[in-house]
Structure formats: C-alpha cells, structure tokens
Design an enzyme around this catalytic site. Structure first.
Site, PDB file in Angstrom:
ATOM      1  N   ASP A  30       0.797  -1.128   0.120  1.00  0.00           N
ATOM      2  CA  ASP A  30       0.035   0.175  -0.008  1.00  0.00           C
ATOM      3  C   ASP A  30       0.730   1.265   0.013  1.00  0.00           C
ATOM      4  O   ASP A  30       1.816   1.347   0.334  1.00  0.00           O
ATOM      5  CB  ASP A  30      -1.016  -0.113   1.377  1.00  0.00           C
ATOM      6  CG  ASP A  30      -2.138   0.551   1.061  1.00  0.00           C
ATOM      7  OD1 ASP A  30      -2.340   1.503  -0.074  1.00  0.00           O
ATOM      8  OD2 ASP A  30      -3.171   0.362   1.775  1.00  0.00           O
ATOM      9  N   GLU A  76     -13.885   1.506   0.615  1.00  0.00           N
ATOM     10  CA  GLU A  76     -13.496   1.922   1.902  1.00  0.00           C
ATOM     11  C   GLU A  76     -13.944   3.548   1.987  1.00  0.00           C
ATOM     12  O   GLU A  76     -14.228   3.768   3.086  1.00  0.00           O
ATOM     13  CB  GLU A  76     -12.068   1.876   1.929  1.00  0.00           C
ATOM     14  CG  GLU A  76     -11.302   2.600   0.834  1.00  0.00           C
ATOM     15  CD  GLU A  76      -9.754   2.649   1.159  1.00  0.00           C
ATOM     16  OE1 GLU A  76      -9.402   1.909   2.228  1.00  0.00           O
ATOM     17  OE2 GLU A  76      -8.862   2.787   0.242  1.00  0.00           O
TER      18      GLU A  76
END
Length: 648
Positions: A412, A467
């Site tokens: 990430d 998200e």
C-alpha cells in the site's frame, strides 16, 4: 527480346513514391473500418489523425518528443516508411476480463530524423477496436538520455464530451499519499474543460464524439519509462501527454522522467474506439500490447475471492481471533483467500501468523498479508513498514513469509508515477514471482498491462473504492453513479480492487445502494482477487440463495459481453465463468431503468435464467426463474440485479 511489365507492381511503387514525397501515409485496421493518417508537414512536424467508418475520431494530433540530446518534435525529415506488417498473437490471461485473448492488427513504422541526424521511430498498430503508437529511439548509445517531454496529443472534434478523472497533485492528501487515482470522475463535460489541479487528468480518459466512444490510456510501461497522464489544459479539445510531478519519485535524486541508455521505447499510447461503449468494456488491448509473461509457471497463480475484516471493522479487527473467524468465513463461502490487513505485525505477530497460515491451510484457505510500501514519499504510520523498499530487506521478507506458507502480499501507499516508482513496482513483482507470491498493489497507480507480463499481479486499487463509503456520507451518496462509470473507465483497463459487496449497514453512514445493487458488483467488477467487504454476520443474515450465489462466483472469467448502459446512469453486462454466463446490472438514476436481455445473444444454448432482483425494500431480495428467451427487467433507482443463465 520480350519485356513483361507487372502493371500492378508499378502502380504500387508509384503510389508509395507519392506517399513518401508528400510525407503522408495511412494504415488501416484488419477490417478496414479504422484508419490512421500520419503526415510529415513541410515544416517538419509530425501529426496523425484517426477516422472510424469514415467519420473523424481525432483531428490531426501532434507527435514527437524532446530529449536531453535533442528535439525530435520539429524540423524533422523523413527517413523511411516501413512495410505494413500483420501482427497476430494469442495468449492466456487468468486475471482479466477474458481468459483466452487474441490480438490481430497492422503495424507501420514511420522513421524520421532531426537536423542533428538523431532518429525517431513512431510505431503504429491498428486493430479493429483501437489505435496504438509508441516512440522508439533505436540507435544504441552508451550515454544516458533523459526524455524531457512528449509532444503527443489527442485532438478531439468540437462538441466531444468527456468523463475524466482529476489527477491529484503529488504529496497531497492524507499523509502525503497522493496521487493514488482515488477521485470521482467529472461526468459528461465538454472537452477543453480545465482540470481542477495542476497534475491534469488521469488515464484512462473516456470521450464521446457524438458518433464514437473513445478511451485513452497507456500500456506496457517498462522500468525505463514513467507513467503519464493528460494535461490540465486542453485548448480547443487538444489534450497532451504530460509527465509526473517532481515529488513522484522513490527518493531524492531518483528518476522522475524517463532516463536511460538507448535503445529506448516509450509505452504504447492507446486509443480504444467503438461506435458502442461496449467496445471499450470488452476490449483487451491493454494486455494485448503488453510484453508477454516473463514466466510460464502459473502453478501458484490462483485467482479467487477473499474475506477481509478491515473495511467494515477497521484496525481493531486485525487480531488473531477475528482473523481466525474470517478464515472460517472464507472456508464456508468456498473463497480461496483471507486478507490480514495493517498492524498484523504488532497485533498478531509472526508466530501467530504462522499458526493462522497452518490453520487456514487445513481449510483450503490462503493467507494474504498487508505491507506499507515505505520509503520517504509518505508519512503513513501503518505497519509493517520499511520491509519493501530496500531490495535485500524485501527479498528476506519474501523468503520468510513464503517459507511460512503465505500466499501473497498487499502493498500500500505508493508515491506516484515517476520512472523510479515504475521500476520499484516491477522490482517487487519480479522478486515476488521468484518466491511464488501473489501481489496486490493498493494506494497505487493504474494497471498498464503488467498483469500479463507478471502473472502474479492479481489486482491493483487505483480507484475510489468501497472504503471511501465508510469514511464520509458524501462518498456514500456518490457511490451509485461512481459505480456505473467504472466498467467504462478504470475497470476497462485491468483488474480493480474496489472491494465490493456490503449488505451490512456501515457505521455512522447511510448506504443508499440496495442490497441487490451490492450483489451485482460481484459480477460487474473484475479483480484477480476479489476482496468482498461483507463480514460473517452480515452474510449469514442474507437469504440462502444469496449466500449460495456469493459462494459460487467464478474465480476466473472466460469471456465478457456488454449488454446495455451509459456511464453515470446504468450498466448491464455479462461474464462467463466455469462455462456459465452471469448477467448483472445496476441503476444510478432516480427513476427505474428498463432493460431487455435476449438470452440467446449471450448463450445460444440458453434455456432459462435464475434472476435475483431487489425485493420490496432496498435491503431485501426477490428470486425467480424464467424460461423466456427475452427477459425484461425494471431496475429500481440505486438498485440492481444478477442472473445466471441456464444453458443446458
């Protein structure tokens, strides 16, 4: 003595002579409907134009580049025009929209030189569904060359409309994590609209000329080039390729712009063209033009679905008991993976992860682990950190978790699209491939054909995913429209880790999508590993037929067919997996959308279909069977449906 004259050959030679003298050449698609005209003007500038079915798609658009060694965008002279070569290729892709892919196109190389005798090749490929070109600096050199800019442009006719993703400026956003391609698209805007930020507009970029749909993107970005985007300004509808901003690099002094020794070839600049947006939805040109797979060993490359606790339960869920429960959940649902997200190193630890891996193996579930990409380009506190950027440390980590039996990694918070960052992505993929680890890039750039070249690349985020719905009500309110744009744009160019399907209510957020809308995303969105947002309790509360559907979503898609839709309004498409066709649709409008589906056009063997739609409320379902060859459905506002075609 008798002389025979081949008049056909003479005519061809005369035609080629005329072409070379005028500095103009054409290359057509195999079916003859798509045509590119390349012209070298008397002033030495190079342009190309695109027509489809004799209708203009792109007006004369500019070509060329400027390097540290010279200007190859003006005062150019023709060296030669190569022969038109037919190119044909077949390959297998486990992580895309079609398993068995086939490419057929015509290639033409146009070679020019500047007054310093530096040579530039422009290589065109034209297929039935698109045009691609790339630059080549073919003359070998021991000197280092830096590409300062490209003169590449896409000049649209007046009246063209656009669906564009604003590119975030580097170093902005939460903990300086932008750009990560996580914005909402600007919908149906006139070409020439300035971008809201200096970075410009992201790839992919969707346009409609009034007659043809066009998707602009790039593919086959190698380690010696940067990723790019479209310019913030587009006067009179002419968009230029621009390079990353200075902060988009792995470290101070590392390359942002393409830098290296010659020969050097740019990525393909790709223009997908169709009279229907279905051409874009169905096209595989992004991987067709990518380098072939670096390995034939696909034994460990197993696409599938994954359970995932973080998106609804957040950081506190990354503890051993919860992750063990999510392994059980994945096993019950016949999903192949369970993703353990951030802070596992502190809240679980390696020893307990080993225990979890061993437990999951007994359940036929593979464990995926999250990592921070680290480096100095972001200040995110999430861990494990500083285990990816340094190559020796990364390889040691990969060796360790591979020996533990971990199936793959989610990495990430990357730092943009500079050349050094493109190199970093591909270094990770190569090292992970050596240790037989699957890879998911998050907070990352877009797919650029890499899932063909590196078969262990399962998916990439590069999308404002689910998200964001959990972060802010405004994102939840925009979700229906956003989701109807993505099959035409972001997901059209490669696997997309949106993390769809939540039937549960989101804490402190009013989710406006219906449960049938959410169910449809399991088919509409494609990802090599599909991380489902729903948690065990929420899944258990759904009807048995919904749970059964979610447990039988195919792991690999064999084919795709666009049925109907319009970006920002609604989308209906079909995917084939395990020999069965699945149909899904969603509606983002404030009124019902009627769709008519001829099952025989999807599967000639179609006998019936099982359909799941919205029930009486947005949180209920209705299931019915139909043996009609033509099915008409009314999709509710913010609603959806799925259908399974019975072919025997």
């Amino acid at each position: 003595m008798k002389i025979q004259v081949n008049f056909g050959l003479v005519a061809i030679l005369l035609l080629m002579s005329a072409i070379l003298q005028a500095g103009t050449v054409e290359v057509k698609s195999p079916d003859g409907n798509l045509r590119v005209t390349v012209e070298l003007s008397e002033k030495g500038t190079l342009t190309y134009a695109v027509t489809a079915h004799n209708q203009q798609v792109l007006q004369p658009s500019q070509l060329g580049l400027v390097s540290s060694h010279g200007d190859l965008s003006r005062s150019l002279a023709l060296v030669k025009v190569g022969k038109i070569i037919g190119v044909q290729e077949n390959y297998t892709l486990l992580t895309g929209k079609r398993k068995n892919c086939s490419y057929r196109g015509n290639e033409l190389t146009f070679e020019v030189r500047n007054p310093q005798n530096q040579v530039l090749q422009v290589i065109f490929r034209v297929s039935d569904d698109g045009v691609a070109y790339r630059y080549g600096l073919p003359v070998e050199s021991v000197d280092t060359v830096r590409i300062e800019r490209e003169q590449s442009s896409f000049h649209f006719p007046a009246g063209t409309r656009a669906w564009l993703h604003p590119h975030a400026d580097a170093g902005t956003g939460w903990n300086a994590t932008q750009p990560s391609y996580e914005e909402n698209y600007y919908l149906d805007i006139p070409v020439g609209t300035p971008a809201p930020q200096q970075a410009g507009w992201s790839f992919p970029a969707l346009f409609y000329t009034g007659r043809h749909w066009v998707l602009i993107t790039e593919t086959n970005v190698r380690e010696n080039y940067c990723g790019s985007r479209l310019s913030a300004q587009s006067p009179e509808g002419e968009y230029f390729v621009t390079f990353p901003q200075p902060l988009e690099t792995t470290s101070k002094g590392a390359a942002v712009y393409p830098t290296g020794r010659l020969p050097l070839y740019s990525p393909w600049r790709l223009i997908i063209v169709g009279s229907s947006p279905g051409t874009i939805v169905e096209s595989t040109l992004v991987t067709d033009l990518a380098d072939p797979a670096v390995t034939n060993d696909l034994s460990f490359v197993k696409p599938g679905q994954a359970s995932w606790s973080w998106v609804l339960l957040k950081d506190d869920s990354t503890v051993f008991p919860v992750q063990k429960a999510f392994v059980d959940y994945a096993a019950r649902m016949h999903w192949r993976y369970c993703l353990v997200d951030a802070f596992w190193d502190k809240q679980i630890g390696y020893d307990k992860i080993q225990e979890l891996v061993d437990y999951a193996r007994q359940k036929n579930v593979g464990i995926l682990l999250w990592y921070n990409s680290a480096g100095g380009w972001n200040t995110t506190p999430l861990t494990p950190r500083d285990r990816m950027f340094d190559r020796k440390t990364r390889r040691n980590e990969f060796e360790r978790i591979s020996q533990m039996g971990v199936a793959g990694v989610k990495i990430d918070f990357f730092g943009g699209d500079g050349q050094s960052m493109m190199t970093y992505y591909q270094d990770i993929l190569k090292d992970a491939l050596e240790y037989k680890l699957l890879v998911n890039f998050h907070g990352a750039t877009i797919p650029r054909g890499w899932n063909r070249t590196y078969p262990n690349l399962m998916t990439m985020e590069a999308v404002k995913g689910f998200e964001y719905v959990t972060f802010d009500q405004r994102n939840a309110d925009q979700q229906p429209v956003h989701c109807t744009v993505l099959p035409f744009t972001r997901n059209a160019i490669g696997p997309m880790d949106f993390t769809p399907v939540a039937f549960s209510e989101v804490p402190n957020i009013r989710r406006i999508t219906s449960n049938a809308f959410e169910l449809a995303l399991s088919i509409l969105f494609q990802s090599g590993i599909q991380h489902f947002a729903e948690i065990p309790q929420g899944m258990a509360a759904q009807p048995a037929f919904v749970q059964q559907f979610m447990s039988s979503v195919p792991e690999v898609w064999e084919d795709i067919k666009f049925i109907d839709g319009y970006p920002g309004k609604y989308i209906v498409l079909a995917r084939k997996g395990n020999g069965v066709w699945y149909i899904a649709g969603i509606n983002a409008q404030d009124k019902e959308q009627q769709v008519t589906i001829d099952l025989k056009t999807i599967d000639s063997r179609a006998k019936a279909a099982t359909v799941i739609t919205d029930g009486e409320t947005s949180r209920s379902f209705n299931q019915f069977e139909t043996n009609k060859p033509v099915v008409t459905l009314n999709i509710k506002p913010n609603g959806g449906f799925v259908a399974t075609v019975v072919g025997k």
